[in-house]
Design a protein around this motif. Structure first.
Motif, PDB file in Angstrom:
ATOM      1  N   ALA A  82      38.727  46.792  41.399  1.00 32.28           N
ATOM      2  CA  ALA A  82      37.351  46.366  41.673  1.00 32.28           C
ATOM      3  C   ALA A  82      36.686  45.874  40.390  1.00 32.28           C
ATOM      4  O   ALA A  82      35.986  44.860  40.391  1.00 32.28           O
ATOM      5  CB  ALA A  82      36.557  47.516  42.285  1.00 32.28           C
ATOM      6  N   ALA A  83      36.938  46.578  39.281  1.00 30.94           N
ATOM      7  CA  ALA A  83      36.351  46.183  37.997  1.00 30.94           C
ATOM      8  C   ALA A  83      36.864  44.823  37.534  1.00 30.94           C
ATOM      9  O   ALA A  83      36.159  44.101  36.835  1.00 30.94           O
ATOM     10  CB  ALA A  83      36.656  47.236  36.930  1.00 30.94           C
ATOM     11  N   ARG A  84      38.061  44.465  37.978  1.00 28.66           N
ATOM     12  CA  ARG A  84      38.619  43.152  37.626  1.00 28.66           C
ATOM     13  C   ARG A  84      38.070  42.052  38.519  1.00 28.66           C
ATOM     14  O   ARG A  84      38.425  40.897  38.386  1.00 28.66           O
ATOM     15  CB  ARG A  84      40.137  43.186  37.726  1.00 28.66           C
ATOM     16  N   ARG A  88      36.617  45.952  45.714  1.00 31.93           N
ATOM     17  CA  ARG A  88      35.211  46.291  45.483  1.00 31.93           C
ATOM     18  C   ARG A  88      34.563  46.760  46.783  1.00 31.93           C
ATOM     19  O   ARG A  88      33.883  47.781  46.816  1.00 31.93           O
ATOM     20  CB  ARG A  88      34.451  45.093  44.923  1.00 31.93           C
ATOM     21  N   GLU A 110      33.543  50.582  47.346  1.00 34.29           N
ATOM     22  CA  GLU A 110      32.136  50.955  47.576  1.00 34.29           C
ATOM     23  C   GLU A 110      31.992  51.757  48.871  1.00 34.29           C
ATOM     24  O   GLU A 110      31.294  52.774  48.900  1.00 34.29           O
ATOM     25  CB  GLU A 110      31.249  49.715  47.634  1.00 34.29           C
ATOM     26  N   ALA A 130      39.374  51.500  41.614  1.00 33.12           N
ATOM     27  CA  ALA A 130      38.268  51.232  40.691  1.00 33.12           C
ATOM     28  C   ALA A 130      38.652  50.166  39.673  1.00 33.12           C
ATOM     29  O   ALA A 130      37.852  49.271  39.373  1.00 33.12           O
ATOM     30  CB  ALA A 130      37.850  52.529  39.994  1.00 33.12           C
ATOM     31  N   ALA A 131      39.871  50.236  39.147  1.00 33.42           N
ATOM     32  CA  ALA A 131      40.309  49.245  38.157  1.00 33.42           C
ATOM     33  C   ALA A 131      40.387  47.850  38.777  1.00 33.42           C
ATOM     34  O   ALA A 131      39.960  46.867  38.160  1.00 33.42           O
ATOM     35  CB  ALA A 131      41.662  49.649  37.571  1.00 33.42           C
TER      36      ALA A 131
END
Length: 173
Positions: A109-111, A117, A121, A106-107
Motif C-alpha cells: 500500500a505504501a508503494r 491500499r 484500509e 502495508a508495504a
C-alpha cells in the motif's frame, strides 16, 4: 449453492497458501495450484486477480479475528490491559504469519498499489472497530481514541519486531 461451497473451499486454500508463502507468491498460477484448480477456473470464481487477492486477505483477516476472539477476554478491558494481552497474542509464533502478511499489505500500500491500499484500509478499519469493542473506556469518544492508540501501538511494535527489535517492544510495555 455448490458454486458458493467451491468458492469458499478455494478461499480457504488460498488463505493457507498466502499465510505459508506470503504475498510475493500470489501470482495467478501459484494461487491456482494452491487452490487445486486452474487459473481459468479461479477467474470463473473471481472477476480478476485484484478480487482474488482482496477475498483471500479478507479470509485471512476473518481467521485472525476468530483466533483473537478465542483468546481475548470476554468483557471489555482498560487500554493498558488489552494492549498487553494483544501484544502477547500477536507476537506468538502461531500468529506471526498473519502479522507478516499485514506488514506485506502495508508495504505494498505504501508503494502506491491501490488494491492493497483499499484492502488494507478496510481490514485496518475493521480491526479498529474490533479493538474499540474490546475496550472499557468511559465514553464513546474515549473508546474511539483508545482504539486508535491501541492500533498505532500494535502497528509500531509489529514493525519493530519485524526488524529484530523485540527487546524495544518489551521495554515499551
Amino acid at each position: 449453492m455448490k458454486s458458493d461451497d467451491r468458492r469458499a473451499a478455494i478461499l480457504d486454500r488460498l488463505a493457507d497458501h498466502v499465510l505459508a508463502h506470503g504475498l510475493s507468491a500470489a501470482s495467478l498460477r501459484p494461487l491456482a495450484k494452491a487452490a487445486q484448480t486452474s487459473d481459468r477456473m479461479l477467474l470463473y470464481y473471481f472477476k480478476d486477480k485484484a478480487e482474488i487477492i482482496a477475498a483471500t486477505l479478507d479470509q485471512v483477516s476473518l481467521r485472525l479475528v476468530a483466533l483473537l476472539e478465542d483468546q481475548t477476554a470476554k468483557t471489555p478491558l482498560p487500554l493498558a490491559d488489552l494492549r498487553t494481552q494483544l501484544l502477547t497474542l500477536l507476537f506468538a509464533e502461531r500468529l506471526w504469519p498473519y502479522m507478516r502478511i499485514w506488514l506485506e499489505v502495508a508495504a505494498l500500500a505504501a508503494r502506491g498499489d491501490p488494491v492493497y491500499r483499499d484492502v488494507g484500509e478496510r481490514i485496518a478499519r475493521g480491526f479498529l472497530a474490533w479493538g474499540a469493542a474490546q475496550l472499557d473506556s468511559p465514553t464513546p469518544d474515549a473508546r474511539e481514541a483508545d482504539a486508535a492508540r491501541l492500533m498505532v501501538t500494535i502497528e509500531g511494535m509489529l514493525l519493530m519486531r519485524s526488524v529484530g527489535l523485540e527487546d524495544v517492544c518489551r521495554k515499551a510495555l
